[in-house]
Write an enzyme that holds these catalytic residues in place. Sequence first.
Site, PDB file in Angstrom:
ATOM      1  N   HIS A 619      12.890  -7.586  87.563  1.00 58.67           N
ATOM      2  CA  HIS A 619      12.382  -7.528  86.189  1.00 58.67           C
ATOM      3  C   HIS A 619      11.932  -6.108  85.848  1.00 58.67           C
ATOM      4  CE1 HIS A 619      12.079 -11.941  86.929  1.00 58.67           C
ATOM      5  NE2 HIS A 619      12.454 -11.994  85.643  1.00 58.67           N
ATOM      6  N   ASN A 620      12.880  -5.205  85.805  1.00 58.02           N
ATOM      7  CA  ASN A 620      12.616  -3.796  85.554  1.00 58.02           C
ATOM      8  C   ASN A 620      13.368  -3.333  84.307  1.00 58.02           C
ATOM      9  OD1 ASN A 620      15.328  -3.531  86.490  1.00 58.02           O
ATOM     10  ND2 ASN A 620      14.574  -3.405  88.603  1.00 58.02           N
ATOM     11  N   TRP A 621      13.409  -2.008  84.113  1.00 57.32           N
ATOM     12  CA  TRP A 621      14.060  -1.463  82.926  1.00 57.32           C
ATOM     13  C   TRP A 621      15.540  -1.828  82.869  1.00 57.32           C
ATOM     14  CZ3 TRP A 621      14.551   0.218  78.265  1.00 57.32           C
ATOM     15  CH2 TRP A 621      15.632   1.018  77.893  1.00 57.32           C
ATOM     16  N   ARG A 622      16.203  -1.808  83.999  1.00 53.70           N
ATOM     17  CA  ARG A 622      17.642  -2.118  84.014  1.00 53.70           C
ATOM     18  C   ARG A 622      17.899  -3.539  83.518  1.00 53.70           C
ATOM     19  NH1 ARG A 622      21.792   1.750  85.328  1.00 53.70           N
ATOM     20  NH2 ARG A 622      20.640   3.570  86.048  1.00 53.70           N
ATOM     21  N   HIS A 623      17.046  -4.458  83.920  1.00 53.62           N
ATOM     22  CA  HIS A 623      17.200  -5.841  83.437  1.00 53.62           C
ATOM     23  C   HIS A 623      17.010  -5.890  81.926  1.00 53.62           C
ATOM     24  CE1 HIS A 623      16.623 -10.119  82.827  1.00 53.62           C
ATOM     25  NE2 HIS A 623      15.365  -9.916  82.421  1.00 53.62           N
ATOM     26  N   ASP A 660      10.119  -8.116  79.002  1.00 51.50           N
ATOM     27  CA  ASP A 660       9.504  -8.158  80.340  1.00 51.50           C
ATOM     28  C   ASP A 660       8.644  -6.925  80.622  1.00 51.50           C
ATOM     29  OD1 ASP A 660      10.162 -10.614  81.445  1.00 51.50           O
ATOM     30  OD2 ASP A 660      12.173  -9.952  82.073  1.00 51.50           O
ATOM     31  N   ASP A 771      18.717 -13.452  78.475  1.00 50.02           N
ATOM     32  CA  ASP A 771      17.830 -13.235  79.621  1.00 50.02           C
ATOM     33  C   ASP A 771      18.525 -13.604  80.938  1.00 50.02           C
ATOM     34  OD1 ASP A 771      15.532 -12.495  80.922  1.00 50.02           O
ATOM     35  OD2 ASP A 771      14.482 -14.395  80.557  1.00 50.02           O
ATOM     36  N   GLN A 824      21.760 -21.573  93.431  1.00 44.15           N
ATOM     37  CA  GLN A 824      22.384 -20.969  92.269  1.00 44.15           C
ATOM     38  C   GLN A 824      23.243 -21.979  91.515  1.00 44.15           C
ATOM     39  OE1 GLN A 824      20.611 -18.185  91.587  1.00 44.15           O
ATOM     40  NE2 GLN A 824      22.558 -17.199  91.036  1.00 44.15           N
TER      41      GLN A 824
END
Length: 873
Positions: A619-623, A660, A771, A824
């Site tokens: 859950h970072n900037w790339r996401h 996020d 998301d 998954q």
Amino acid sequence: MVLDEHQIEAWLDDHPDFTFDYFLRKATQSMINTWLADRVIRIAADERKISDAFTTGDDRPPSSASEASAGRKTPIRKISHEDINPNYLPLKPMVSTNEQGSLSFYAPENQSPPTPRRNNNLGRKLKARRISHWHNPPQIKNGTDVEVEEGDGNSTAVIDERDMIMELVMDIAMDLDVTSVSHRILQNVSILLEADRCSLFLVREKAGEKFLVSRLFDVNKESTLEDNVVKQNEIRIKFGQGIAGLVALTGNTLNIPDAYKDKRFNQNVDQKTGYKTKCILCMPIKDQGKRIVGVAQVINKNQGVFTLKDEKIFASYLGFCGIAIHNAQIFEKIQLENRRNEILLDLARCLFEEQSSLSIVMETILTHSTSLLSCERASVLLADPAHPENLFKKTFEHVSDQVALESKLENLQNGNSNKRKVPFNIAITSFVQQTGQIVNVRDAEKETKFQFVEDEELGFTTRSLLCIPIRDSLRQVLGVIQLVNKMPKAGPYFTQSDVQILEAFAIFCGLGISNTRMYEETARLAAKQQVILEVLSYHAVAPPTESLQLTQSEIPSAKSFDLLSYGFDDSLLSDYDTMRATVRMFIDMNIPEKFHINIGTLSRWVASVKRNYRPVRYHNWRHAFNVCQSAFCMIKIGGLLNVFNDYEQLALLISCLSHDLDHRGTNNAFQAKIEHPLARLYSTSTMEHHHYNQCLMLLQSDGCEILSHLSSTEYARVIKLVQHAIISTDLAVYFKNRTAFFNIVKSGARDWANNEIQRDVLRGMVMTATDVSAITKPWLIELKVAEQVAEEFFEQGDIEKNKLMQEPIDMMNRKLKHKLPNMQVGFIDSICLPLYEALSKTSKGLKPMLDGCLDNRRHWKEMSQKNEAGTSM
């Protein structure tokens, strides 16, 4: 022989003594009340006739017996709001018990006591005229009264002893002022018994000892109430002392024909006044409970001495007077208690109106204290709970206006304007603070326990002192309030009533001080928080150099970044390129032009959003960037461009980038487990609310106001859309709303253009679809993202296991890593597939997302089967 009622009534008329005695013995309270009520109504009507005649100049005498009692009114003390309104300082003092034990109102220094209204001369003349007929009766034949012409012959009066007494009873029945009713009683007795002087003593009790206090002294039939209401005339007599004291003690009547021959008579009074006492008639006054409430004394009959008939008349009249006095005393106590409550409530209001500053509250407390209890000086010393050895942390002082003026003149003459005016008397105040006991010094000169060492230093003399602890709601001593020197006009020292009043006031003071301290502490914390927010905002917002570089560089096209592909791979771009690609998505949707957003402001906001993502596994900037790209793609090529309006498109891009913000790599359940402050702030959608607040903070930070050109209405609309979108990323909210969405799609009754409720649901589903959009990308990208998600989950599970000593759920349990493919498949079947199937039915342009999801499910299913086969082998 049977007698009819007419014969009985005739016999009763012929035997008035029997009738009167029978009435005294047999009459019930309800009978008397009914008779009095009827009498009052008739008298009130007659009084109005007399008043009308008097005001129009008609000097005719009254036409009935009832008119003779008209004239005087009861003086009533009126309670004004100005007594305690700070706009009318100095305040009028309140109520006290004087040395004789009588409840009374303090008289302000610059104002004399309330003056009762004068007796109406018309009423006194009418009464005297009627009584003169009784003392000099007309011709009576066979015990029957006859009518006698009066004055000009325009009226008649029926004179009867019992009727006359009842008229005098009615004269006092409706008077509820103790002083006024006492004066009426004595004046009526003076006229009734033809006495030269009358006095009334009321019973008081103090410290268990009963005594008499002269409420009024030396009243005659011509005296007025204000002539007799003089405080210095009050005489205090112990039970059993003198004639009045003996009557109060024994309850017996004393009729002394020659005072100087009776040893019980104190001749000193005559020697001081120069008045010659000849005969005395003294009788107790009892209430309805036969308790002695006072003693009435008449002196010197105008002709001869007091007879047995006088005693009988006196007793008959005083039998009613005791009830009247008792009722008036009860009414007076109620008035005084109401007065006390009103003042204390208004004082509380004054205290609680202004609680922003401790100094203002203390000034209010001291100003009201000095005026309320009529003292010269006052001080409040506040304790220091953190350092009890220091005794007092803050001190406040105040002097009355009169003393302040005198001190100012003195200081100007001596050239010492900074001299302290109020002694703190540390020995006394520290004793009260430590023990919680009250100290009331009545005479400082005779005080042996405490020394007043500051008097000489400050140049004044302490005469009296009252010191009381101030407590908070937990009964802890916050400090002390000290009053010094009772005003001479109010009394020599502070009485027990003063102590009770100040104790009640100290309760409000304690609450006011506690609330003010709490307010000041809250204000300090708010200021501290504001400073922290400013610092955080400075560090949260990207520096101008970073955004300037982004602004000045050429932004490649969306095609060169491959932004219009559902299979977009962010790993091909550097962090700097991801920011340039983000700006490109806003430009390609024509947002800067539609909402007048400066590119420099937009660039700095994008850089600041990136800066506020933590370097967690997933859950970072790339996401966030990938989620925004998915939304861009769904709008531009997925067929949603014509569904959502400009404001919704702007809100979706902002929400996707911000959804996020400041994610900690742990979920909502974890925040509740560790009792994080965020969980206390938000009971549901904990992290989503935090992400929204961080988004709002950045949108309002200097240099990042991309919405600054919107009107207030437009701004509120966009912010509401952003909040809804970010909260929708909570899977709990998704499960709550997806049934409605599926029903809309299934029914075919969708109307995205006109139905805002349906469009709200659709936006929520789009946010969830973006998301989790990694599940729709090519297999290698999906596999890498799944591993990142799993590692973040496992890290949370490790914390729960090692620090919280709890067994994590399967998807966060590192020991069950081999079950990832199977989990998954379950994630796709329960969340992703139903959503993308419904969206593909909404727009054909979204079907590639469903296809990608199905393809990845096939891969995960194969891996799951291989794992199961390997385990079985």
